[in-house]
Design a protein around this motif. Structure first.
Motif, PDB file in Angstrom:
ATOM      1  N   TYR A 131      -9.869   5.653   6.338  1.00  0.00           N
ATOM      2  CA  TYR A 131      -8.989   6.828   6.427  1.00  0.00           C
ATOM      3  C   TYR A 131      -7.821   6.617   5.467  1.00  0.00           C
ATOM      4  CZ  TYR A 131      -6.885  10.715   9.165  1.00  0.00           C
ATOM      5  OH  TYR A 131      -6.368  11.921   9.596  1.00  0.00           O
ATOM      6  N   ALA A 132      -8.169   6.179   4.233  1.00  0.00           N
ATOM      7  CA  ALA A 132      -7.144   5.715   3.295  1.00  0.00           C
ATOM      8  C   ALA A 132      -6.516   6.821   2.467  1.00  0.00           C
ATOM      9  CB  ALA A 132      -7.735   4.646   2.368  1.00  0.00           C
ATOM     10  N   GLY A 133      -7.002   8.057   2.593  1.00  0.00           N
ATOM     11  CA  GLY A 133      -6.393   9.167   1.868  1.00  0.00           C
ATOM     12  C   GLY A 133      -5.164   9.667   2.614  1.00  0.00           C
ATOM     13  N   ILE A 134      -4.001   9.217   2.183  1.00  0.00           N
ATOM     14  CA  ILE A 134      -2.788   9.495   2.955  1.00  0.00           C
ATOM     15  C   ILE A 134      -2.455  10.980   3.017  1.00  0.00           C
ATOM     16  CG2 ILE A 134      -1.249   9.096   0.959  1.00  0.00           C
ATOM     17  CD1 ILE A 134       0.767   7.917   3.035  1.00  0.00           C
ATOM     18  N   HIS A 135      -2.743  11.724   1.943  1.00  0.00           N
ATOM     19  CA  HIS A 135      -2.400  13.146   1.974  1.00  0.00           C
ATOM     20  C   HIS A 135      -3.319  13.902   2.928  1.00  0.00           C
ATOM     21  CE1 HIS A 135       0.362  12.227  -1.150  1.00  0.00           C
ATOM     22  NE2 HIS A 135      -0.574  11.956  -2.030  1.00  0.00           N
ATOM     23  N   PRO A 152       2.110   5.536  13.907  1.00  0.00           N
ATOM     24  CA  PRO A 152       2.940   4.408  13.444  1.00  0.00           C
ATOM     25  C   PRO A 152       2.168   3.321  12.700  1.00  0.00           C
ATOM     26  CG  PRO A 152       3.524   5.014  15.686  1.00  0.00           C
ATOM     27  CD  PRO A 152       2.289   5.799  15.338  1.00  0.00           C
ATOM     28  N   ASN A 153       0.882   3.159  12.987  1.00  0.00           N
ATOM     29  CA  ASN A 153       0.140   2.057  12.349  1.00  0.00           C
ATOM     30  C   ASN A 153      -0.359   2.392  10.952  1.00  0.00           C
ATOM     31  OD1 ASN A 153      -1.824   3.905  13.055  1.00  0.00           O
ATOM     32  ND2 ASN A 153      -3.209   2.418  14.000  1.00  0.00           N
ATOM     33  N   TYR A 154      -0.301   3.679  10.554  1.00  0.00           N
ATOM     34  CA  TYR A 154      -1.008   4.096   9.342  1.00  0.00           C
ATOM     35  C   TYR A 154      -0.570   3.326   8.092  1.00  0.00           C
ATOM     36  CZ  TYR A 154      -3.390   6.865   5.880  1.00  0.00           C
ATOM     37  OH  TYR A 154      -4.220   7.236   4.855  1.00  0.00           O
ATOM     38  N   LYS A 155       0.721   3.105   7.942  1.00  0.00           N
ATOM     39  CA  LYS A 155       1.222   2.476   6.719  1.00  0.00           C
ATOM     40  C   LYS A 155       1.211   0.955   6.777  1.00  0.00           C
ATOM     41  CE  LYS A 155       3.905   6.502   5.323  1.00  0.00           C
ATOM     42  NZ  LYS A 155       5.223   7.044   4.907  1.00  0.00           N
ATOM     43  N   TYR A 156       0.699   0.418   7.866  1.00  0.00           N
ATOM     44  CA  TYR A 156       0.580  -1.034   7.996  1.00  0.00           C
ATOM     45  C   TYR A 156      -0.861  -1.523   7.903  1.00  0.00           C
ATOM     46  CZ  TYR A 156       5.465  -1.505   9.473  1.00  0.00           C
ATOM     47  OH  TYR A 156       6.839  -1.503   9.524  1.00  0.00           O
ATOM     48  N   VAL A 157      -1.788  -0.735   8.421  1.00  0.00           N
ATOM     49  CA  VAL A 157      -3.171  -1.211   8.553  1.00  0.00           C
ATOM     50  C   VAL A 157      -4.141  -0.160   8.012  1.00  0.00           C
ATOM     51  CG1 VAL A 157      -3.273  -0.354  10.940  1.00  0.00           C
ATOM     52  CG2 VAL A 157      -4.907  -2.061  10.180  1.00  0.00           C
ATOM     53  N   PRO A 158      -5.089  -0.541   7.182  1.00  0.00           N
ATOM     54  CA  PRO A 158      -6.130   0.413   6.762  1.00  0.00           C
ATOM     55  C   PRO A 158      -6.979   0.818   7.973  1.00  0.00           C
ATOM     56  CG  PRO A 158      -6.045  -1.487   5.280  1.00  0.00           C
ATOM     57  CD  PRO A 158      -5.208  -1.832   6.483  1.00  0.00           C
ATOM     58  N   ILE A 159      -6.937   2.099   8.313  1.00  0.00           N
ATOM     59  CA  ILE A 159      -7.638   2.603   9.492  1.00  0.00           C
ATOM     60  C   ILE A 159      -9.097   2.868   9.137  1.00  0.00           C
ATOM     61  CG2 ILE A 159      -7.682   4.410  11.256  1.00  0.00           C
ATOM     62  CD1 ILE A 159      -5.168   2.679  11.298  1.00  0.00           C
ATOM     63  N   GLY A 160     -10.015   2.432  10.002  1.00  0.00           N
ATOM     64  CA  GLY A 160     -11.426   2.665   9.745  1.00  0.00           C
ATOM     65  C   GLY A 160     -12.229   2.669  11.026  1.00  0.00           C
ATOM     66  N   TYR A 161     -13.503   3.031  10.899  1.00  0.00           N
ATOM     67  CA  TYR A 161     -14.425   2.976  12.031  1.00  0.00           C
ATOM     68  C   TYR A 161     -15.805   2.627  11.497  1.00  0.00           C
ATOM     69  CZ  TYR A 161     -16.526   7.485  10.748  1.00  0.00           C
ATOM     70  OH  TYR A 161     -17.192   8.486  10.077  1.00  0.00           O
ATOM     71  N   HIS A 162     -16.678   2.161  12.375  1.00  0.00           N
ATOM     72  CA  HIS A 162     -18.043   1.820  11.979  1.00  0.00           C
ATOM     73  C   HIS A 162     -18.923   3.058  12.106  1.00  0.00           C
ATOM     74  CE1 HIS A 162     -17.289  -2.406  11.428  1.00  0.00           C
ATOM     75  NE2 HIS A 162     -16.657  -2.451  12.585  1.00  0.00           N
TER      76      HIS A 162
END
Length: 429
Positions: A131-135, A152-162
């Motif tokens: 989910y790395a597309g910030i816009h 709050p976690n978005y700018k600290y951790v690359p969010i993803g799922y399997h």
């Protein structure tokens, strides 16, 4: 990072005439794929202009270390080669296709691409989506949390799922509209049936080359060496099914029904001229944690790619009308680099394997014109778009055909493309 060498020389031309000036596959590209000529079996090939070079037929002309990986119906072994061996293979192919002295030996192994069938380039063991597309995250978040679009976690951790590897398909394979549970806000209980809010997502796919052992991390400074190349990726999404099912564990059936990718592996080596600095983070944003920060990656971890999404409805095709462009924007609108995504994926000790596929997440612009999904373009269905023929859309209808494209552009370099990532929507079963 891969270096620029003679294979990227803008003056280099091919004796395959259609390659010279080709919008996607000039000799400076040389992407790998799996194809079958009419009546033939699957084998490894390289796209050159309007043709595909059968690599299995010319293995005696290739470096021995690489030739042994090009015999089967998947490119996993080739992806796993050390970077030096992949560079050597690319250099040899560039020589064979540019030097007239080799034409007699190579030309009989060229096939007209229009008569061939393309398949997935690898046997995909695992597929993960980020989910790395910030816009995109910001645009969508504002629809639900106007005052606090990013968690709050978005700018600290690359969010993803399997995701689901079994339902990844190459460009050209139709997408069946999924059935699932839906519960709009105005309904008291859910119902089961075809998705009413089917959407596309404009993403890049990252192909893993060399993997890592279970329990071992991939340091950010060497993560680029684990990336074999890239493709286009459309993570089809049933937004109504997703809205009902995603809490608390995230996407499931809303995305597992199919993912479409462009069939050519655009190698990390081919993309060397299109490496650009990662955009600076806005003032006040936290710096990446140390395990995700590498100065070289920040200086050359983004890609200068122009992305575009087009739509062609069944009525448009019946009337011979051209597809309409829904969005255009740069691939640099990612908050995390590909190397950061790979490093984070493996940071827990998760073992990545050759041929694994990772999606970047939807790539959007901060303003209209470059939104990477209809969820953003139609403001969640509140603002239908009107097409040139008078049809309107909030989400995709049966018969709609969505095509993703990407072109690498850089001053002093020959542009290269990814080929199409295309599919038509079929009615639910």
């Amino acid at each position: 990072m891969s270096a620029i060498d003679e294979t990227h020389d803008p003056a280099r031309i091919s004796w395959v005439a259609s390659a010279n000036g080709h919008s996607d596959f000039p000799i400076q590209n040389l992407p790998f794929g799996i194809f079958a000529p009419k009546g033939g079996h699957r084998r490894a090939g390289v796209a050159i202009g309007n043709h595909i070079l059968d690599l299995a037929e010319i293995t005696e002309l290739l470096p021995a270390a690489a030739a042994s990986t090009l015999q089967g119906p998947a490119l996993n072994a080739m992806m796993a080669l050390p970077r030096a061996d992949r560079v050597g293979l690319r250099q040899r192919l560039s020589e064979l296709l540019s030097d007239e002295a080799h034409r007699g030996a190579v030309e009989p192994s060229l096939y007209d691409a229009a008569t061939c069938t393309l398949y997935l380039p690898a046997s995909i063991g695992d597929y993960s989506d980020f989910y790395a597309g910030i816009h995109h995250a910001d645009n969508v978040g504002r629809q639900f949390r106007p005052d606090n679009p990013l968690l709050p976690n978005y700018k600290y951790v690359p969010i993803g799922y399997h995701g689901r590897a079994s339902s990844v398909r190459p460009s050209g394979i139709e997408v069946r509209r999924p059935n699932g549970q839906r519960k709009p806000l105005h309904e008291d209980v859910p119902s089961f049936g075809p998705s009413r809010r089917l959407d596309y997502e404009l993403e890049l796919g990252i192909w893993i080359g060399r993997g890592n052992a279970l329990g071992e991390a991939i340091p950010i400074g060497t993560a680029a060496d684990h990336i074999a190349g890239f493709c286009l990726l459309n993570d089809w999404s049933a937004r109504d099914i997703q809205a009902w099912e995603y809490q608390p564990l995230g996407p499931f059936l809303a995305k597992s029904f199919q993912t479409t990718i462009s069939p050519w592996l655009i190698t990390a080596e081919a993309l060397a001229p299109f490496r650009i600095p990662q955009p600076a983070r806005p003032a006040g944003d936290p710096a990446p944690l140390p395990y995700l920060f590498d100065e070289a990656d920040q200086q050359a971890g983004a890609l200068a790619l122009d992305l575009e999404v087009t739509l062609s409805t069944a009525a448009m095709r019946a009337n011979g009308e051209q597809p309409v462009s829904l969005s255009r924007g740069p691939a640099s609108n990612l908050y995390w680099t590909a190397a950061q995504i790979v490093t984070h994926h493996a940071s827990s000790g998760c073992n990545l394997q050759p041929g694994d596929l990772i999606g970047t997440g939807t790539i959007s612009t901060p303003k209209p014109g470059g939104y990477g999904s209809l969820l953003e373009i139609s403001q969640g269905g509140k603002a239908p778009i009107t097409l040139p023929n008078g049809e309107t859309r909030t989400f995709l209808e049966d018969g709609d055909e969505v095509t993703l494209r990407a072109i690498g552009r850089a001053e002093g370099s020959v542009s290269i493309g990814f080929g199409e990532c295309r599919a038509v929507i079929l009615p639910a079963s």
